[in-house]
Design a protein around this motif. Structure first.
Motif, short mmCIF file in Angstrom:
data_model
loop_
_atom_site.label_atom_id
_atom_site.label_comp_id
_atom_site.label_asym_id
_atom_site.label_seq_id
_atom_site.Cartn_x
_atom_site.Cartn_y
_atom_site.Cartn_z
N GLU A 3 0.84 -1.20 0.00
CA GLU A 3 0.00 0.00 0.00
C GLU A 3 0.87 1.24 0.00
OE1 GLU A 3 -3.95 -1.00 2.70
OE2 GLU A 3 -2.21 -0.14 3.66
N ARG A 4 0.21 2.35 -0.35
CA ARG A 4 0.84 3.66 -0.19
C ARG A 4 -0.04 4.51 0.70
NH1 ARG A 4 3.00 4.82 -6.39
NH2 ARG A 4 4.97 3.71 -6.12
N THR A 5 0.60 5.31 1.54
CA THR A 5 -0.14 6.22 2.39
C THR A 5 0.50 7.60 2.32
OG1 THR A 5 -1.18 6.49 4.57
CG2 THR A 5 1.13 5.76 4.55
N PHE A 6 -0.28 8.62 2.63
CA PHE A 6 0.22 9.98 2.60
C PHE A 6 0.58 10.42 4.02
CE2 PHE A 6 -0.51 14.57 2.89
CZ PHE A 6 0.47 14.99 1.99
N SER A 7 1.70 11.10 4.14
CA SER A 7 2.23 11.52 5.44
C SER A 7 2.66 12.98 5.39
CB SER A 7 3.43 10.63 5.78
OG SER A 7 4.22 11.17 6.82
N ILE A 8 2.45 13.69 6.49
CA ILE A 8 3.00 15.05 6.62
C ILE A 8 3.79 15.12 7.92
CG2 ILE A 8 2.50 17.50 6.98
CD1 ILE A 8 -0.05 17.21 5.40
N ILE A 9 5.01 15.65 7.82
CA ILE A 9 5.76 16.06 9.01
C ILE A 9 5.39 17.53 9.23
CG2 ILE A 9 8.04 16.33 10.05
CD1 ILE A 9 9.01 14.03 8.26
N LYS A 10 4.73 17.80 10.34
CA LYS A 10 4.07 19.10 10.57
C LYS A 10 5.05 20.19 11.04
CE LYS A 10 -0.44 17.02 11.62
NZ LYS A 10 -1.65 17.13 12.50
N PRO A 11 4.58 21.45 11.03
CA PRO A 11 5.46 22.57 11.38
C PRO A 11 6.13 22.47 12.75
CG PRO A 11 3.49 23.41 10.30
CD PRO A 11 3.27 21.93 10.51
N ASP A 12 5.46 21.91 13.73
CA ASP A 12 6.11 21.83 15.06
C ASP A 12 7.35 20.95 15.00
OD1 ASP A 12 3.89 19.61 15.02
OD2 ASP A 12 5.29 18.97 16.55
N ALA A 13 7.32 19.96 14.09
CA ALA A 13 8.45 19.03 13.96
C ALA A 13 9.54 19.58 13.05
CB ALA A 13 7.95 17.68 13.46
N THR A 14 9.17 20.19 11.92
CA THR A 14 10.22 20.75 11.05
C THR A 14 10.96 21.87 11.79
OG1 THR A 14 8.72 22.33 9.95
CG2 THR A 14 9.01 20.18 8.90
N ARG A 15 10.21 22.64 12.57
CA ARG A 15 10.82 23.75 13.33
C ARG A 15 11.87 23.24 14.31
NH1 ARG A 15 8.54 24.92 17.98
NH2 ARG A 15 6.44 24.44 17.28
N ARG A 16 11.63 22.06 14.88
CA ARG A 16 12.58 21.51 15.87
C ARG A 16 13.59 20.56 15.24
NH1 ARG A 16 9.04 18.67 19.78
NH2 ARG A 16 7.50 18.77 18.09
N ASN A 17 13.68 20.59 13.89
CA ASN A 17 14.71 19.80 13.18
C ASN A 17 14.52 18.29 13.39
OD1 ASN A 17 16.50 20.89 11.39
ND2 ASN A 17 18.26 20.81 12.76
N LEU A 18 13.28 17.83 13.39
CA LEU A 18 12.99 16.43 13.68
C LEU A 18 12.69 15.60 12.43
CD1 LEU A 18 10.79 16.95 16.87
CD2 LEU A 18 13.11 15.99 16.76
N THR A 19 12.88 16.16 11.24
CA THR A 19 12.55 15.42 10.01
C THR A 19 13.30 14.09 9.95
OG1 THR A 19 12.05 17.46 8.82
CG2 THR A 19 12.55 15.53 7.48
N GLY A 20 14.59 14.13 10.20
CA GLY A 20 15.39 12.91 10.11
C GLY A 20 15.02 11.89 11.17
N ALA A 21 14.77 12.34 12.38
CA ALA A 21 14.40 11.43 13.47
C ALA A 21 13.07 10.74 13.18
CB ALA A 21 14.33 12.20 14.80
N ILE A 22 12.13 11.50 12.60
CA ILE A 22 10.83 10.92 12.25
C ILE A 22 10.98 9.95 11.08
CG2 ILE A 22 8.55 11.50 11.29
CD1 ILE A 22 8.64 14.00 13.17
N ASN A 23 11.75 10.34 10.08
CA ASN A 23 11.97 9.43 8.94
C ASN A 23 12.65 8.14 9.39
OD1 ASN A 23 10.68 10.92 7.03
ND2 ASN A 23 12.55 11.85 6.18
N ALA A 24 13.53 8.22 10.36
CA ALA A 24 14.20 7.01 10.87
C ALA A 24 13.16 6.05 11.46
CB ALA A 24 15.24 7.38 11.92
N LYS A 25 12.14 6.58 12.13
CA LYS A 25 11.07 5.73 12.69
C LYS A 25 10.28 5.04 11.57
CE LYS A 25 10.67 7.18 17.23
NZ LYS A 25 10.86 6.26 18.37
N PHE A 26 9.97 5.80 10.52
CA PHE A 26 9.24 5.21 9.39
C PHE A 26 10.06 4.08 8.77
CE2 PHE A 26 7.16 9.62 8.57
CZ PHE A 26 6.10 9.31 9.41
N GLU A 27 11.31 4.37 8.50
CA GLU A 27 12.15 3.38 7.81
C GLU A 27 12.40 2.16 8.69
OE1 GLU A 27 14.40 6.09 4.49
OE2 GLU A 27 15.52 5.62 6.29
#
Ligand code: CMP
Length: 139
Positions: A3-27
């Motif tokens: 399946e494919r699903t749509f995901s958003i990393i929201k402003p509170d997370a991009t602001r705190r530089n959490l993109t990589g940490a969140i992507n690590a959880k997905f992967e």
């Protein structure tokens, strides 16, 4: 099924530089990021995306927040990706989210809860099509 699903990393997370940490959880959960882009929504664009919530008391605040700073929108692919992504995100309200989930670790409140994920196959298809063209999905 794959399946494919749509995901958003929201402003509170991009602001705190959490993109990589969140992507690590997905992967780590076996979700593959097959499309990803960082954008800054207008409030009107956020309003269209969240149109199903238009009658809710938090709608205006939600749209304001989603347009406040950049977001990262993504398409995640994997076996049972929709349910798997929801499991990795945890409950909408971080106070209810299971330990180890993205929202338990990172979310600030029910509104500023770090991530969005589609809730069903039909909404996943609509949400993916709102943000990405077919050419941008690289599986
Ligand atoms: P999301 O999965 O992006 O879909 C709708 C969003 O509305 C949800 O995550 C929450 O971030 C937000 N939301 C839900 N309930 C509330 C609330 N009581 N106050 C503010 N925002 C909310």
């Amino acid at each position: 099924t794959l399946e494919r699903t749509f995901s958003i990393i929201k402003p509170d997370a991009t602001r705190r530089n959490l993109t990589g940490a969140i992507n690590a959880k997905f992967e780590a959960a076996g979700l593959r990021i097959v499309a990803q882009k960082r954008i800054h929504l207008t409030k009107a664009q956020a309003g269209v995306f969240y149109a199903v919530h238009a009658e809710r008391p938090f709608y205006d605040e939600l749209c304001e927040f989603m347009a406040s700073e950049p977001i990262v929108c993504q398409v995640l692919e994997g076996e049972g990706a929709i349910a798997k992504n929801r499991e990795v995100m945890g409950a909408t309200n971080p106070a209810d989210a299971a330990a180890g989930t993205i929202r338990a670790e990172f979310a600030e409140s029910v509104g500023e809860n770090s991530v969005h994920g589609s809730d069903a196959p039909d909404t996943a298809a609509i949400e993916i099509a709102y943000f990405f063209s077919g050419l941008e999905l690289v599986g």
